[in-house]
Design a protein around this motif. Structure first.
Motif, PDB file in Angstrom:
ATOM      1  N   MET A 100     -36.291 -35.336 -11.068  1.00 41.04           N
ATOM      2  CA  MET A 100     -35.878 -36.582 -11.706  1.00 41.04           C
ATOM      3  C   MET A 100     -34.477 -36.537 -12.307  1.00 41.04           C
ATOM      4  O   MET A 100     -34.051 -35.531 -12.874  1.00 41.04           O
ATOM      5  N   ASP A 101     -33.783 -37.662 -12.172  1.00 39.38           N
ATOM      6  CA  ASP A 101     -32.727 -37.988 -13.120  1.00 39.38           C
ATOM      7  C   ASP A 101     -33.255 -39.173 -13.935  1.00 39.38           C
ATOM      8  O   ASP A 101     -34.290 -39.746 -13.604  1.00 39.38           O
ATOM      9  N   PHE A 102     -32.595 -39.516 -15.032  1.00 42.93           N
ATOM     10  CA  PHE A 102     -33.123 -40.543 -15.923  1.00 42.93           C
ATOM     11  C   PHE A 102     -31.994 -41.449 -16.375  1.00 42.93           C
ATOM     12  O   PHE A 102     -30.930 -40.965 -16.778  1.00 42.93           O
ATOM     13  N   GLY A 151     -28.501 -41.070 -15.290  1.00 41.83           N
ATOM     14  CA  GLY A 151     -29.054 -41.153 -13.945  1.00 41.83           C
ATOM     15  C   GLY A 151     -29.391 -42.583 -13.576  1.00 41.83           C
ATOM     16  O   GLY A 151     -28.859 -43.534 -14.167  1.00 41.83           O
ATOM     17  N   THR A 152     -30.292 -42.750 -12.636  1.00 44.96           N
ATOM     18  CA  THR A 152     -30.617 -44.098 -12.157  1.00 44.96           C
ATOM     19  C   THR A 152     -32.107 -44.423 -12.225  1.00 44.96           C
ATOM     20  O   THR A 152     -32.481 -45.590 -12.138  1.00 44.96           O
ATOM     21  N   LYS A 153     -32.966 -43.444 -12.392  1.00 44.39           N
ATOM     22  CA  LYS A 153     -34.409 -43.659 -12.253  1.00 44.39           C
ATOM     23  C   LYS A 153     -35.094 -43.875 -13.606  1.00 44.39           C
ATOM     24  O   LYS A 153     -34.584 -43.453 -14.658  1.00 44.39           O
ATOM     25  N   THR A 154     -36.286 -44.505 -13.548  1.00 48.92           N
ATOM     26  CA  THR A 154     -37.129 -44.636 -14.731  1.00 48.92           C
ATOM     27  C   THR A 154     -38.442 -43.877 -14.585  1.00 48.92           C
ATOM     28  O   THR A 154     -39.106 -43.594 -15.584  1.00 48.92           O
ATOM     29  N   ARG A 155     -38.831 -43.554 -13.361  1.00 47.38           N
ATOM     30  CA  ARG A 155     -40.048 -42.758 -13.176  1.00 47.38           C
ATOM     31  C   ARG A 155     -40.035 -42.095 -11.806  1.00 47.38           C
ATOM     32  O   ARG A 155     -39.365 -42.553 -10.878  1.00 47.38           O
ATOM     33  N   THR A 156     -40.812 -41.040 -11.692  1.00 49.89           N
ATOM     34  CA  THR A 156     -41.000 -40.358 -10.426  1.00 49.89           C
ATOM     35  C   THR A 156     -42.189 -40.994  -9.704  1.00 49.89           C
ATOM     36  O   THR A 156     -42.705 -42.031 -10.134  1.00 49.89           O
ATOM     37  N   GLY A 177     -30.474 -34.954 -18.245  1.00 49.74           N
ATOM     38  CA  GLY A 177     -31.128 -35.710 -17.182  1.00 49.74           C
ATOM     39  C   GLY A 177     -30.237 -36.584 -16.334  1.00 49.74           C
ATOM     40  O   GLY A 177     -30.708 -37.532 -15.717  1.00 49.74           O
ATOM     41  N   TYR A 178     -28.959 -36.259 -16.263  1.00 56.20           N
ATOM     42  CA  TYR A 178     -28.057 -37.089 -15.461  1.00 56.20           C
ATOM     43  C   TYR A 178     -28.192 -36.829 -13.964  1.00 56.20           C
ATOM     44  O   TYR A 178     -27.650 -37.581 -13.148  1.00 56.20           O
ATOM     45  N   GLU A 179     -28.915 -35.771 -13.596  1.00 55.93           N
ATOM     46  CA  GLU A 179     -29.117 -35.441 -12.188  1.00 55.93           C
ATOM     47  C   GLU A 179     -30.439 -34.689 -12.053  1.00 55.93           C
ATOM     48  O   GLU A 179     -30.949 -34.129 -13.036  1.00 55.93           O
ATOM     49  N   PRO A 180     -31.036 -34.690 -10.858  1.00 58.82           N
ATOM     50  CA  PRO A 180     -32.178 -33.789 -10.651  1.00 58.82           C
ATOM     51  C   PRO A 180     -31.755 -32.362 -10.990  1.00 58.82           C
ATOM     52  O   PRO A 180     -30.602 -31.978 -10.782  1.00 58.82           O
ATOM     53  N   TYR A 181     -32.684 -31.575 -11.488  1.00 58.75           N
ATOM     54  CA  TYR A 181     -32.302 -30.267 -12.004  1.00 58.75           C
ATOM     55  C   TYR A 181     -31.693 -29.376 -10.940  1.00 58.75           C
ATOM     56  O   TYR A 181     -32.242 -29.186  -9.846  1.00 58.75           O
ATOM     57  N   ASN A 182     -30.527 -28.825 -11.259  1.00 62.31           N
ATOM     58  CA  ASN A 182     -29.822 -27.868 -10.417  1.00 62.31           C
ATOM     59  C   ASN A 182     -29.401 -26.708 -11.311  1.00 62.31           C
ATOM     60  O   ASN A 182     -28.631 -26.899 -12.259  1.00 62.31           O
ATOM     61  N   ALA A 183     -29.918 -25.544 -11.028  1.00 62.57           N
ATOM     62  CA  ALA A 183     -29.681 -24.396 -11.897  1.00 62.57           C
ATOM     63  C   ALA A 183     -28.203 -24.059 -12.033  1.00 62.57           C
ATOM     64  O   ALA A 183     -27.787 -23.445 -13.031  1.00 62.57           O
ATOM     65  N   GLN A 184     -27.385 -24.436 -11.035  1.00 61.05           N
ATOM     66  CA  GLN A 184     -25.964 -24.116 -11.068  1.00 61.05           C
ATOM     67  C   GLN A 184     -25.131 -25.176 -11.798  1.00 61.05           C
ATOM     68  O   GLN A 184     -24.093 -24.857 -12.381  1.00 61.05           O
ATOM     69  N   THR A 185     -25.578 -26.445 -11.793  1.00 58.97           N
ATOM     70  CA  THR A 185     -24.706 -27.508 -12.282  1.00 58.97           C
ATOM     71  C   THR A 185     -25.250 -28.285 -13.478  1.00 58.97           C
ATOM     72  O   THR A 185     -24.478 -28.937 -14.189  1.00 58.97           O
TER      73      THR A 185
END
Length: 348
Positions: free
Chosen positions: A72-74, A79-84, A297-305
């Protein structure tokens, strides 16, 4: 003829929109949830335990309503989403439950962002689900987010929401209180926003002494002013409670934590740093900042970024000694927070 129709439309469309907006505000105001400053949660028919042991285990976790997993992003965070998806929500809740069952030897489980009836979590009663999976625990909750309809974002509104903080306990308390934090946004935003609280449970430990177990979830999307009001309230409340443990999601860094520029300069979610002056004299923080407890939560989780920070920890009264603390790295798979495992010892 066409020109007249266009003129009429130009006049009446805005008028109609204003009437609709006014009617919406009137309806939402009439159904606005306005909690009391102090609400007693029922312990009727129960005889309080007297906790005999000195060493206690506590789990604290913001489970992100089982909807803020690594996919998820939020939109609140940029981000852009409200739910998965519903399937991912169910999987997240299943995995969260499995982790809690692995640590069911805890005396207390303190959870934040547990949904009771919300569109964002497909109206699953997460509290009932968790209680059914952990029958040896009693449970109490404090609602901190309730609205018949949250109209943002317009592209996919949050809609109905009912959510709060939960204390699961192996011990029967003397009482449980929902204490309203004195921090609220102004009308009309307050109809759609959180009304933050402290969920405070008191337990007998013998010799007329009381242990206070408190669950907090402090404000996030403010400039720090609302959090300052909440921490001042908490400092005053705890000032005469040296036998207390207050844990949860503080949305602030513990004293001594050195936040990076990325943590501090995010334009959607900004952490603030706490100091020892924010707490009563003699209190101390129990935190494991070697593992980050929250991801942005600005992006789906990325361990590097993906930016991460440490905002989940415990505050111990002067008569509670720290034994151990661990922020468990679950890779933010099922929540945007990692759980915190605490062990403390009471000084009687």
């Amino acid at each position: 003829m066409v020109k007249r129709i266009l003129i009429k439309l130009a006049i009446w469309l805005p008028v109609t929109a204003l009437i609709f907006a006014a009617a919406f505000i009137v309806v939402m105001r009439s159904t606005e949830w306005m909690p009391d400053e102090v609400e007693y949660q029922s312990v009727a028919g129960m005889t309080p335990d007297v906790i005999q042991k000195d060493t206690l285990k506590i789990v604290s976790w913001n489970i992100g309503y089982a909807g803020l997993g690594s996919d998820m992003d939020f939109f609140y965070d940029g981000g852009t989403k409200t739910r998965t998806s519903r399937e991912r929500t169910i999987k997240n809740l299943k995995d969260i439950t499995a982790f809690l069952k692995q640590h069911r030897d805890a005396d207390f489980i303190l959870l934040q962002e547990v949904d009771f009836n919300s569109k964002r979590s497909y109206h699953i009663n997460e509290y009932d689900s968790l209680r059914a999976a952990l029958p040896e625990f009693l449970g109490w909750w404090g609602i901190n987010y309730q609205s018949q309809y949250v109209p943002i974002p317009l592209s996919d509104p949050i809609g109905r929401v009912k959510s709060g903080v939960v204390i699961l306990s192996r011990h029967i308390p003397v009482n449980v209180l929902r204490l309203q934090y004195p921090s609220r946004v102004s009308f009309p935003q307050r109809m759609f926003d959180l009304k933050r609280c402290l969920l405070a449970a008191s337990f007998a430990i013998g010799n007329d002494k009381i242990l206070y177990i408190n669950n907090t979830h402090n404000s996030a999307y403010d400039n720090g002013g609302m959090r300052a009001v909440e921490f001042a309230f908490l400092k005053n409340y705890l000032s005469d409670k040296p036998l207390s443990v207050t844990a949860g999601d503080w949305n602030s860094n513990p004293p001594g934590y050195k936040a990076s520029q990325r943590e501090l300069q995010d334009k959607h979610f900004s952490v603030i740093s706490l100091s020892s002056n924010d707490f009563p004299q003699g209190f101390r923080v129990l935190a494991d900042t070697t593992v980050k407890s929250v991801r942005y939560g600005y992006e789906p989780y990325n361990a590097q970024t993906t930016t991460r920070s440490a905002i989940d920890f415990a505050l111990l009264g002067g008569d509670v000694e720290p034994v151990s603390v661990e922020t468990v790295d679950l890779g933010f798979e099922n929540s945007d927070h990692n759980p915190v495992l605490l062990t403390v010892k009471l000084s009687r």
